[in-house]
Design a protein around this motif. Structure first.
Motif, mmCIF file in Angstrom:
data_model
loop_
_atom_site.group_PDB
_atom_site.id
_atom_site.type_symbol
_atom_site.label_atom_id
_atom_site.label_comp_id
_atom_site.label_asym_id
_atom_site.label_seq_id
_atom_site.Cartn_x
_atom_site.Cartn_y
_atom_site.Cartn_z
ATOM 1 N N LEU A 171 7.266 -10.259 14.151
ATOM 2 C CA LEU A 171 7.487 -8.834 14.385
ATOM 3 C C LEU A 171 7.415 -8.048 13.085
ATOM 4 C CD1 LEU A 171 10.416 -8.983 16.974
ATOM 5 C CD2 LEU A 171 8.040 -8.346 17.422
ATOM 6 N N HIS A 172 7.962 -8.649 12.019
ATOM 7 C CA HIS A 172 7.971 -7.989 10.716
ATOM 8 C C HIS A 172 6.537 -7.805 10.205
ATOM 9 C CE1 HIS A 172 11.014 -6.705 7.824
ATOM 10 N NE2 HIS A 172 10.162 -7.022 6.860
ATOM 11 N N ILE A 173 5.715 -8.826 10.351
ATOM 12 C CA ILE A 173 4.320 -8.755 9.904
ATOM 13 C C ILE A 173 3.548 -7.733 10.737
ATOM 14 C CG2 ILE A 173 2.139 -10.033 9.805
ATOM 15 C CD1 ILE A 173 3.821 -12.509 9.104
ATOM 16 N N ARG A 174 3.772 -7.758 12.034
ATOM 17 C CA ARG A 174 3.057 -6.843 12.938
ATOM 18 C C ARG A 174 3.298 -5.385 12.550
ATOM 19 N NH1 ARG A 174 4.200 -4.301 17.914
ATOM 20 N NH2 ARG A 174 2.360 -4.057 19.240
ATOM 21 N N HIS A 175 4.531 -5.058 12.229
ATOM 22 C CA HIS A 175 4.860 -3.692 11.827
ATOM 23 C C HIS A 175 4.452 -3.433 10.381
ATOM 24 C CE1 HIS A 175 7.124 0.010 11.209
ATOM 25 N NE2 HIS A 175 7.622 -0.549 10.119
ATOM 26 N N GLY A 176 4.763 -4.413 9.498
ATOM 27 C CA GLY A 176 4.586 -4.200 8.069
ATOM 28 C C GLY A 176 3.148 -4.100 7.624
ATOM 29 N N PHE A 177 2.252 -4.890 8.233
ATOM 30 C CA PHE A 177 0.847 -4.861 7.814
ATOM 31 C C PHE A 177 0.238 -3.491 8.062
ATOM 32 C CE2 PHE A 177 -3.700 -5.400 8.575
ATOM 33 C CZ PHE A 177 -4.082 -6.116 7.456
ATOM 34 N N TRP A 178 0.483 -2.953 9.250
ATOM 35 C CA TRP A 178 -0.066 -1.636 9.576
ATOM 36 C C TRP A 178 0.565 -0.554 8.698
ATOM 37 C CZ3 TRP A 178 1.760 3.010 11.677
ATOM 38 C CH2 TRP A 178 0.745 3.892 12.095
ATOM 39 N N SER A 179 1.870 -0.641 8.471
ATOM 40 C CA SER A 179 2.554 0.345 7.631
ATOM 41 C C SER A 179 2.034 0.299 6.198
ATOM 42 C CB SER A 179 4.064 0.093 7.633
ATOM 43 O OG SER A 179 4.597 0.292 8.916
ATOM 44 N N ALA A 180 1.788 -0.920 5.681
ATOM 45 C CA ALA A 180 1.276 -1.060 4.318
ATOM 46 C C ALA A 180 -0.109 -0.427 4.202
ATOM 47 C CB ALA A 180 1.214 -2.539 3.942
ATOM 48 N N ALA A 181 -0.926 -0.601 5.238
ATOM 49 C CA ALA A 181 -2.260 -0.006 5.226
ATOM 50 C C ALA A 181 -2.176 1.514 5.162
ATOM 51 C CB ALA A 181 -3.043 -0.443 6.466
ATOM 52 N N GLN A 182 -1.238 2.096 5.908
ATOM 53 C CA GLN A 182 -1.070 3.552 5.877
ATOM 54 C C GLN A 182 -0.591 4.019 4.500
ATOM 55 O OE1 GLN A 182 -2.176 5.041 8.722
ATOM 56 N NE2 GLN A 182 -2.521 2.891 9.253
ATOM 57 N N THR A 183 0.359 3.288 3.933
ATOM 58 C CA THR A 183 0.916 3.654 2.630
ATOM 59 C C THR A 183 -0.141 3.607 1.536
ATOM 60 O OG1 THR A 183 3.118 2.835 3.234
ATOM 61 C CG2 THR A 183 2.632 3.033 0.888
ATOM 62 N N LEU A 184 -0.997 2.593 1.588
ATOM 63 C CA LEU A 184 -2.004 2.416 0.541
ATOM 64 C C LEU A 184 -3.278 3.212 0.802
ATOM 65 C CD1 LEU A 184 -1.605 -1.424 -0.035
ATOM 66 C CD2 LEU A 184 -0.658 0.443 -1.406
ATOM 67 N N GLY A 185 -3.262 4.027 1.856
ATOM 68 C CA GLY A 185 -4.383 4.917 2.132
ATOM 69 C C GLY A 185 -5.564 4.260 2.794
ATOM 70 N N VAL A 186 -5.367 3.066 3.349
ATOM 71 C CA VAL A 186 -6.465 2.370 4.013
ATOM 72 C C VAL A 186 -6.643 2.857 5.447
ATOM 73 C CG1 VAL A 186 -7.343 0.102 4.722
ATOM 74 C CG2 VAL A 186 -6.097 0.357 2.564
ATOM 75 N N GLY A 187 -5.538 3.265 6.055
ATOM 76 C CA GLY A 187 -5.575 3.675 7.455
ATOM 77 C C GLY A 187 -6.277 5.006 7.678
ATOM 78 N N SER A 188 -6.838 5.155 8.857
ATOM 79 C CA SER A 188 -7.459 6.408 9.281
ATOM 80 C C SER A 188 -7.580 6.363 10.794
ATOM 81 C CB SER A 188 -8.838 6.578 8.641
ATOM 82 O OG SER A 188 -9.740 5.605 9.136
ATOM 83 N N ARG A 189 -7.973 7.466 11.392
ATOM 84 C CA ARG A 189 -8.101 7.497 12.852
ATOM 85 C C ARG A 189 -9.106 6.468 13.356
ATOM 86 N NH1 ARG A 189 -8.092 13.839 14.896
ATOM 87 N NH2 ARG A 189 -5.917 14.302 14.315
ATOM 88 N N THR A 190 -10.184 6.297 12.607
ATOM 89 C CA THR A 190 -11.228 5.367 13.044
ATOM 90 C C THR A 190 -10.838 3.912 12.791
ATOM 91 O OG1 THR A 190 -12.325 5.592 10.893
ATOM 92 C CG2 THR A 190 -13.068 7.032 12.681
ATOM 93 N N ARG A 191 -9.938 3.695 11.817
ATOM 94 C CA ARG A 191 -9.581 2.317 11.470
ATOM 95 C C ARG A 191 -8.271 1.861 12.103
ATOM 96 N NH1 ARG A 191 -10.259 3.783 5.599
ATOM 97 N NH2 ARG A 191 -12.491 3.726 5.178
ATOM 98 N N ASP A 192 -7.498 2.774 12.652
ATOM 99 C CA ASP A 192 -6.170 2.417 13.148
ATOM 100 C C ASP A 192 -6.212 1.308 14.193
ATOM 101 O OD1 ASP A 192 -4.775 4.005 11.493
ATOM 102 O OD2 ASP A 192 -4.166 5.491 12.981
ATOM 103 N N ARG A 193 -7.146 1.391 15.119
ATOM 104 C CA ARG A 193 -7.217 0.376 16.172
ATOM 105 C C ARG A 193 -7.512 -0.998 15.577
ATOM 106 N NH1 ARG A 193 -10.751 1.563 21.449
ATOM 107 N NH2 ARG A 193 -9.095 3.131 21.594
ATOM 108 N N ALA A 194 -8.446 -1.051 14.620
ATOM 109 C CA ALA A 194 -8.796 -2.325 13.986
ATOM 110 C C ALA A 194 -7.634 -2.867 13.164
ATOM 111 C CB ALA A 194 -10.024 -2.148 13.098
ATOM 112 N N LEU A 195 -6.919 -1.974 12.466
ATOM 113 C CA LEU A 195 -5.782 -2.409 11.664
ATOM 114 C C LEU A 195 -4.650 -2.944 12.534
ATOM 115 C CD1 LEU A 195 -5.678 0.462 9.023
ATOM 116 C CD2 LEU A 195 -6.166 -1.948 8.572
ATOM 117 N N LYS A 196 -4.395 -2.274 13.649
ATOM 118 C CA LYS A 196 -3.347 -2.742 14.552
ATOM 119 C C LYS A 196 -3.734 -4.076 15.185
ATOM 120 C CE LYS A 196 -1.346 1.773 15.657
ATOM 121 N NZ LYS A 196 -1.110 2.803 16.689
#
Length: 223
Positions: A171-196
């Motif tokens: 559970l920690h990894i599932r939440h943390g990986f996506w959150s880390a991507a957002q923090t480091l600026g990797v996330g975006s609307r087009t990438r969110d589904r792939a990151l999740k």
């Protein structure tokens, strides 16, 4: 500059993200090593010995292993400290609960703090069990990690502690990986589904890989 960065919420979130990714890389390597137990005692014990001789003769016996341990301790402390301070900062900014409930957060998000506490306690137990042998059942055997693992997972409480901790880790990894991507600026609307999806797959594979070991002992596949 470093102090200013650390004092900011963005800085603490960045420290959390980077330290979390460091620990994630370690977990991937760790689960691969753990699964060697299914190839027998000789293979698993040889792997454990290899960890202590990595880098020889340039590095002395266990120096590389201790270097990895130091990096992990720094990552864990930085991650936990950042999480605690961000949590306290959030409470100070919002001392009174919202009158109107916000959109219900995911289960992993709502339990990530408790999951962190569970994992912190597990790390202490895990070290005392399979590294120092302090709480190890059946008599700890230095240099015989295969037998030590079998001893641990031959007890009901060893299995319960480990499996509960690994579920919390997933559970920690599932939440943390996506959150880390957002923090480091990797996330975006087009990438969110792939990151999740990547977070879900990583969490599932790591959880299943770690839990496979106690299940293997319980079913007699590893004995």
């Amino acid at each position: 500059m470093a102090r200013t960065m650390w004092d900011s919420s963005v800085g603490k979130k960045t420290v959390m993200a980077v330290s979390g990714l460091v620990m994630l890389l370690y977990l991937v390597a760790h689960v691969i090593g753990n699964l060697k137990i299914f190839f027998g005692a000789g293979e698993f014990n040889h792997y454990a010995h290899w960890l202590r001789t990595v880098g020889e003769p340039f590095m002395h016996y266990e120096w590389t292993l201790w270097l990895i341990r130091i990096v992990l301790v720094v990552a864990v402390v930085a991650h936990a400290t950042s999480a605690y301070q961000l949590s306290r900062r959030d409470l100070k900014a919002r001392p009174v609960a919202y009158v109107h409930g916000r959109r219900r957060a995911g289960y992993a998000t709502r339990t990530v703090r408790w999951g962190g506490i569970i994992l912190a306690l597990f790390i202490v137990w895990h070290i005392l069990d399979l590294t120092t042998g302090t709480v190890h059942p059946g008599g700890f055997q230095e240099g015989h990690p295969y037998q030590n693992v079998v001893d641990t997972f031959s007890t009901w409480y060893g299995n319960v502690i480990y499996i509960v901790a690994m579920l919390a880790l997933g559970l920690h990894i599932r939440h943390g990986f996506w959150s880390a991507a957002q923090t480091l600026g990797v996330g975006s609307r087009t990438r969110d589904r792939a990151l999740k999806a990547t977070a879900d797959v990583l969490a599932l594979l790591l959880t299943a890989g770690f839990i496979a070991v106690p299940v293997g002992v319980m079913t007699g596949v590893v004995s």
